[in-house]
Design a protein around this motif. Sequence first.
Motif, PDB file in Angstrom:
ATOM      1  N   ILE A 198      41.750  39.361  50.036  1.00 42.09           N
ATOM      2  CA  ILE A 198      42.265  38.062  50.443  1.00 42.09           C
ATOM      3  C   ILE A 198      41.761  37.697  51.830  1.00 42.09           C
ATOM      4  CG2 ILE A 198      44.396  38.266  49.104  1.00 42.09           C
ATOM      5  CD1 ILE A 198      45.821  38.602  51.911  1.00 42.09           C
TER       6      ILE A 198
ATOM      7  N   TYR B 296      40.819  41.146  41.173  1.00 44.09           N
ATOM      8  CA  TYR B 296      41.054  40.698  42.545  1.00 44.09           C
ATOM      9  C   TYR B 296      40.484  41.748  43.474  1.00 44.09           C
ATOM     10  CZ  TYR B 296      44.480  37.150  41.034  1.00 44.09           C
ATOM     11  OH  TYR B 296      45.114  36.080  40.475  1.00 44.09           O
TER      12      TYR B 296
ATOM     13  N   ILE C  19      43.208  34.672  54.742  1.00 44.24           N
ATOM     14  CA  ILE C  19      44.033  33.525  55.074  1.00 44.24           C
ATOM     15  C   ILE C  19      43.319  32.855  56.236  1.00 44.24           C
ATOM     16  CG2 ILE C  19      46.258  32.643  55.853  1.00 44.24           C
ATOM     17  CD1 ILE C  19      47.589  35.013  54.490  1.00 44.24           C
TER      18      ILE C  19
ATOM     19  N   PHE D 164      44.732  29.825  51.751  1.00 46.03           N
ATOM     20  CA  PHE D 164      44.762  31.166  51.177  1.00 46.03           C
ATOM     21  C   PHE D 164      43.565  31.315  50.247  1.00 46.03           C
ATOM     22  CE2 PHE D 164      46.152  34.131  47.853  1.00 46.03           C
ATOM     23  CZ  PHE D 164      46.558  35.205  48.630  1.00 46.03           C
ATOM     24  N   CYS D 165      42.884  32.431  50.350  1.00 42.65           N
ATOM     25  CA  CYS D 165      41.685  32.689  49.545  1.00 42.65           C
ATOM     26  C   CYS D 165      41.828  34.022  48.833  1.00 42.65           C
ATOM     27  CB  CYS D 165      40.464  32.715  50.463  1.00 42.65           C
ATOM     28  SG  CYS D 165      38.925  33.201  49.641  1.00 42.65           S
ATOM     29  N   ILE D 166      41.625  33.993  47.528  1.00 45.56           N
ATOM     30  CA  ILE D 166      41.540  35.235  46.760  1.00 45.56           C
ATOM     31  C   ILE D 166      40.070  35.479  46.453  1.00 45.56           C
ATOM     32  CG2 ILE D 166      42.057  36.390  44.579  1.00 45.56           C
ATOM     33  CD1 ILE D 166      44.723  35.014  44.529  1.00 45.56           C
TER      34      ILE D 166
ATOM     35  N   LYS E 296      37.505  37.441  44.212  1.00 44.56           N
ATOM     36  CA  LYS E 296      37.471  38.115  42.912  1.00 44.56           C
ATOM     37  C   LYS E 296      36.074  38.662  42.666  1.00 44.56           C
ATOM     38  CE  LYS E 296      38.701  34.654  40.390  1.00 44.56           C
ATOM     39  NZ  LYS E 296      39.196  33.780  39.325  1.00 44.56           N
TER      40      LYS E 296
END
Length: 152
Positions: free
Chosen positions: A98, A95, A100, A46-48, A50
């Motif tokens: 995202i 944020y 995935i 999982f990648c956020i 920012k």
Amino acid sequence: MKKLFFTALLILGYNVIFAQETKPTYDEKLAKELGADERGMKMYVFCILKTGTNTTATKEERNTYFQGHMANINRLAKEGKLAVAGPFEKNDRNYRGIFIFNVTTIEEAQALVETDPAVKAKIFEVELTPLYCTAALMEISKIHDKITKPKL
């Protein structure tokens, strides 16, 4: 009136019971294709995304980075490396979106985000963490294509 009510209640009760007795059919071939374990799950990363530290890019530069960002998303999805991608609405956490990734290690995901021009340019910073989730995520792109209207 009582007979009608009683009949409707019987039909409703039958439908509830019938619906509860219906069991999903396990598809072993699909489970293997998607890399699912016995729970139908698998590991992803999982990648956020920012807001990054690059605050000096011009509007033209940002447009170029975002075009490259979208092209990279499309490439990774076609290669089967990206299960989900999407932006966040404006928020107080900075944020932006995202990913995935359909990989099992942080190192693999890091190599993939480094191919993104907006990440390279520090428009985005990333946080990566392992995610144990349904293997069915890999079917999303097929469904998404079916519900996306073509551009005229």
